[in-house]
Write a protein that holds these residues in place. Sequence first.
Motif, PDB file in Angstrom:
ATOM      1  N   GLY A 115       0.777  -1.224   0.000  1.00  0.00           N
ATOM      2  CA  GLY A 115       0.000   0.000   0.000  1.00  0.00           C
ATOM      3  C   GLY A 115       0.809   1.276   0.000  1.00  0.00           C
ATOM      4  N   ARG A 116       2.134   1.153   0.197  1.00  0.00           N
ATOM      5  CA  ARG A 116       3.018   2.317   0.210  1.00  0.00           C
ATOM      6  C   ARG A 116       4.239   2.047  -0.665  1.00  0.00           C
ATOM      7  NH1 ARG A 116      -1.059   3.709   2.111  1.00  0.00           N
ATOM      8  NH2 ARG A 116      -1.485   4.910   4.002  1.00  0.00           N
ATOM      9  N   GLU A 117       4.048   1.293  -1.732  1.00  0.00           N
ATOM     10  CA  GLU A 117       5.171   0.858  -2.557  1.00  0.00           C
ATOM     11  C   GLU A 117       5.957   2.027  -3.157  1.00  0.00           C
ATOM     12  OE1 GLU A 117       2.027  -2.377  -2.663  1.00  0.00           O
ATOM     13  OE2 GLU A 117       2.045  -0.205  -3.007  1.00  0.00           O
ATOM     14  N   LEU A 118       5.243   3.022  -3.672  1.00  0.00           N
ATOM     15  CA  LEU A 118       5.929   4.118  -4.351  1.00  0.00           C
ATOM     16  C   LEU A 118       6.712   5.007  -3.391  1.00  0.00           C
ATOM     17  CD1 LEU A 118       3.397   5.219  -7.103  1.00  0.00           C
ATOM     18  CD2 LEU A 118       5.240   3.519  -7.208  1.00  0.00           C
ATOM     19  N   ALA A 119       6.313   5.023  -2.115  1.00  0.00           N
ATOM     20  CA  ALA A 119       7.074   5.779  -1.121  1.00  0.00           C
ATOM     21  C   ALA A 119       8.470   5.181  -0.954  1.00  0.00           C
ATOM     22  CB  ALA A 119       6.345   5.795   0.221  1.00  0.00           C
ATOM     23  N   VAL A 120       8.545   3.851  -0.917  1.00  0.00           N
ATOM     24  CA  VAL A 120       9.849   3.199  -0.789  1.00  0.00           C
ATOM     25  C   VAL A 120      10.637   3.348  -2.080  1.00  0.00           C
ATOM     26  CG1 VAL A 120      11.054   1.080  -0.170  1.00  0.00           C
ATOM     27  CG2 VAL A 120       8.805   1.550   0.802  1.00  0.00           C
ATOM     28  N   ALA A 121       9.970   3.188  -3.217  1.00  0.00           N
ATOM     29  CA  ALA A 121      10.658   3.334  -4.499  1.00  0.00           C
ATOM     30  C   ALA A 121      11.286   4.717  -4.620  1.00  0.00           C
ATOM     31  CB  ALA A 121       9.681   3.080  -5.646  1.00  0.00           C
ATOM     32  N   SER A 122      10.540   5.752  -4.225  1.00  0.00           N
ATOM     33  CA  SER A 122      11.069   7.121  -4.281  1.00  0.00           C
ATOM     34  C   SER A 122      12.237   7.301  -3.322  1.00  0.00           C
ATOM     35  CB  SER A 122       9.959   8.115  -3.947  1.00  0.00           C
ATOM     36  OG  SER A 122      10.444   9.433  -3.946  1.00  0.00           O
ATOM     37  N   TYR A 123      12.117   6.753  -2.112  1.00  0.00           N
ATOM     38  CA  TYR A 123      13.202   6.849  -1.125  1.00  0.00           C
ATOM     39  C   TYR A 123      14.485   6.237  -1.695  1.00  0.00           C
ATOM     40  CZ  TYR A 123      15.416   6.629   3.510  1.00  0.00           C
ATOM     41  OH  TYR A 123      16.259   6.790   4.578  1.00  0.00           O
ATOM     42  N   LEU A 124      14.335   5.100  -2.351  1.00  0.00           N
ATOM     43  CA  LEU A 124      15.497   4.424  -2.933  1.00  0.00           C
ATOM     44  C   LEU A 124      16.103   5.248  -4.072  1.00  0.00           C
ATOM     45  CD1 LEU A 124      14.062   0.813  -2.933  1.00  0.00           C
ATOM     46  CD2 LEU A 124      16.249   1.457  -1.892  1.00  0.00           C
ATOM     47  N   VAL A 125      15.263   5.681  -4.996  1.00  0.00           N
ATOM     48  CA  VAL A 125      15.757   6.378  -6.178  1.00  0.00           C
ATOM     49  C   VAL A 125      16.365   7.728  -5.825  1.00  0.00           C
ATOM     50  CG1 VAL A 125      15.031   7.485  -8.343  1.00  0.00           C
ATOM     51  CG2 VAL A 125      14.181   5.198  -7.759  1.00  0.00           C
ATOM     52  N   GLU A 126      15.704   8.462  -4.934  1.00  0.00           N
ATOM     53  CA  GLU A 126      16.132   9.831  -4.650  1.00  0.00           C
ATOM     54  C   GLU A 126      17.246   9.929  -3.615  1.00  0.00           C
ATOM     55  OE1 GLU A 126      15.102  12.297  -6.399  1.00  0.00           O
ATOM     56  OE2 GLU A 126      13.548  11.185  -7.483  1.00  0.00           O
ATOM     57  N   HIS A 127      17.279   8.980  -2.668  1.00  0.00           N
ATOM     58  CA  HIS A 127      18.169   9.162  -1.519  1.00  0.00           C
ATOM     59  C   HIS A 127      19.205   8.053  -1.315  1.00  0.00           C
ATOM     60  CE1 HIS A 127      15.531  12.439  -0.427  1.00  0.00           C
ATOM     61  NE2 HIS A 127      14.499  11.622  -0.429  1.00  0.00           N
ATOM     62  N   VAL A 128      18.874   6.829  -1.698  1.00  0.00           N
ATOM     63  CA  VAL A 128      19.763   5.709  -1.382  1.00  0.00           C
ATOM     64  C   VAL A 128      20.682   5.352  -2.544  1.00  0.00           C
ATOM     65  CG1 VAL A 128      19.845   3.260  -0.772  1.00  0.00           C
ATOM     66  CG2 VAL A 128      18.185   4.767   0.331  1.00  0.00           C
ATOM     67  N   ILE A 129      20.114   5.120  -3.708  1.00  0.00           N
ATOM     68  CA  ILE A 129      20.913   4.649  -4.836  1.00  0.00           C
ATOM     69  C   ILE A 129      22.047   5.600  -5.205  1.00  0.00           C
ATOM     70  CG2 ILE A 129      20.787   4.238  -7.332  1.00  0.00           C
ATOM     71  CD1 ILE A 129      18.209   2.669  -6.806  1.00  0.00           C
ATOM     72  N   PRO A 130      21.830   6.917  -5.227  1.00  0.00           N
ATOM     73  CA  PRO A 130      22.963   7.794  -5.559  1.00  0.00           C
ATOM     74  C   PRO A 130      24.151   7.635  -4.614  1.00  0.00           C
ATOM     75  CG  PRO A 130      20.901   9.008  -5.712  1.00  0.00           C
ATOM     76  CD  PRO A 130      20.570   7.685  -5.083  1.00  0.00           C
ATOM     77  N   ALA A 131      23.895   7.221  -3.374  1.00  0.00           N
ATOM     78  CA  ALA A 131      24.979   7.057  -2.401  1.00  0.00           C
ATOM     79  C   ALA A 131      25.681   5.707  -2.531  1.00  0.00           C
ATOM     80  CB  ALA A 131      24.425   7.212  -0.978  1.00  0.00           C
ATOM     81  N   LEU A 132      25.157   4.816  -3.369  1.00  0.00           N
ATOM     82  CA  LEU A 132      25.742   3.480  -3.505  1.00  0.00           C
ATOM     83  C   LEU A 132      26.758   3.383  -4.625  1.00  0.00           C
ATOM     84  CD1 LEU A 132      22.618   1.148  -3.122  1.00  0.00           C
ATOM     85  CD2 LEU A 132      24.361   1.653  -1.402  1.00  0.00           C
TER      86      LEU A 132
END
Length: 421
Positions: A57-74
Motif C-alpha cells: 500500500g506504500r510501494e511508491l514511497a519506498v521506491a522514491s526513497y530508494l531512487v532519490e536518496h539511497v541509490i545515488p549514495a551506492l
Amino acid sequence: MADADHKKLATEAAGTTKERRITDARVVVTSPGRNFVTVIIETEGGVTGIGDATLNGRELAVASYLVEHVIPALIGRDAAQIEDIWQYLYRGAYWRRGPVTMSAIAAIDVALWDIKAKMAGMPLYQLLGGRSREGVLVYGHANGGDIEETVDAVGRYIDMGYKAIRAQSGVPGIKDAYGVGRGTMYYEPADNSLPSVTGWDTRKALNYVPRLFDKLRLTYGFDHHLLHDGHHRYTPQEAANLGKMLEPYQLFWLEDATPAENQEVFRLIRQHTVTPLAVGEVFNTIWDCKDLIEEQLIDYIRATLVHAGGITHLRRIADLASLYQIRTGCHGATDLSPASMGAALHFDTWVPNFGIQEYMRHSDATDEVFPHDYHFADGYLHCGETPGHGVTIDEALAKKYPYDPKQLPVARLADGTMWNW
C-alpha cells in the motif's frame, strides 16, 4: 615475503575490489497480480544481486526513497562492505527507523548478500554459517466465509501435505472479516486505490473463534499445528480472554493479538493464558521487540527481512531472541516477493532458533516474473543450492505488469469508530 610478492597480492586485491564496485542500481516496480518493488544492484565484475523493497500500500514511497536518496549514495561503493553500507544507510540518514526507511535498507542489504554469496560461489545459507535443518516448516492460510468452509479449507491444506495451517473464518455480523481471502490459495487484502472499509466487533469474534477451533480439533484431531491471527484487533484484556478460551485446542500460536507499540501490554496477556504468542510482522528494528524478548512476553518473533532491515538486522533480532528461548516465525504473506521468500528460506535454513515460516503462495504470473529455485514438499519449503538466494527477476516480463494502485483496507466498529485493521 618478498616485496614483489607483496605488490602482487596488493594488485590482485585491488583488482578484486574493483570487480566488487557498484556500477549501477535501479528500482523495478511491477504488478503481476499485486505490486512489488525490486532493487537490482550490479557490480563492475558483472555480478548482479536483487532485493525486495515492497511495502504493501506504500510501494511508491519506498521506491522514491530508494531512487532519490539511497541509490545515488551506492554508486562506486564496494559491494562486499555490507555492514558498513547498512550502518551508513541507517545511522547516516539521521531520520532512523520506520517502515519506508527500513524496507529500503532491507532491499539493499539482501541484494548485497545475494552478490556476496554469488561471488563466493555458494548458496546464501552456507555463507551465513551452514544448515541448522534440512527443511523449513511452513504454514498455509485456510479460510472460509463460515466455520464449515474453513474446516473444509483446512482439510485441503492437510491433503496437500501441510503440517501447520492458519485458520480464519468469517464471523456472522462482521463485514468482510479479516483473513477471508478472495482466492483459494492466497489472501491479498489490498484491493482498491482508496482503502475499502471493513467491520469489526470483538464480542462477536470472541463468541465465534473458539467454536471454529473446537470444530477443527473434533474433525482433524491434534496431529497438525493450528494457528490464528488476531491482527491487532483485541485490547490486552480481550486478547488474554481469547488466549485462555483457545487453550484446550493447543494452538501453535495466537498472532498479533493486540497492537504492540506499548510492549508492556503483553504482560497482561501473558499472565492469563499459556497459549503461545507471536508478534512482529510490522516491526522495523530490534527496538520494537527488545522488551518483549527480554521480558519473555512472547514465544515467536515475526519480524521479517523486507521490513526489518534485511539479513544483517534480522540476525541481530534472532540472536537476541535466542538468549530467551524465543523462536523466529517470519512474516511471509504475498506482500513479500519471491526475492524476499528466497532470502528468508536461506535465513530460516541457517538460524538456530527457527520456529516456523509463513508461506502464502504467489500467483503464476508472479512466479514467472521472479524465477526461483525453492520448492515445497511434505509441509516444508526447501531453499535451492544456486549461488546467492536463488531468485532472479525477468525485467522484460516485469514491464508488462505496470504499477496498479492498491491500498490495504481500514476497519470501523458498528458505531463508525476507526479501529485497527
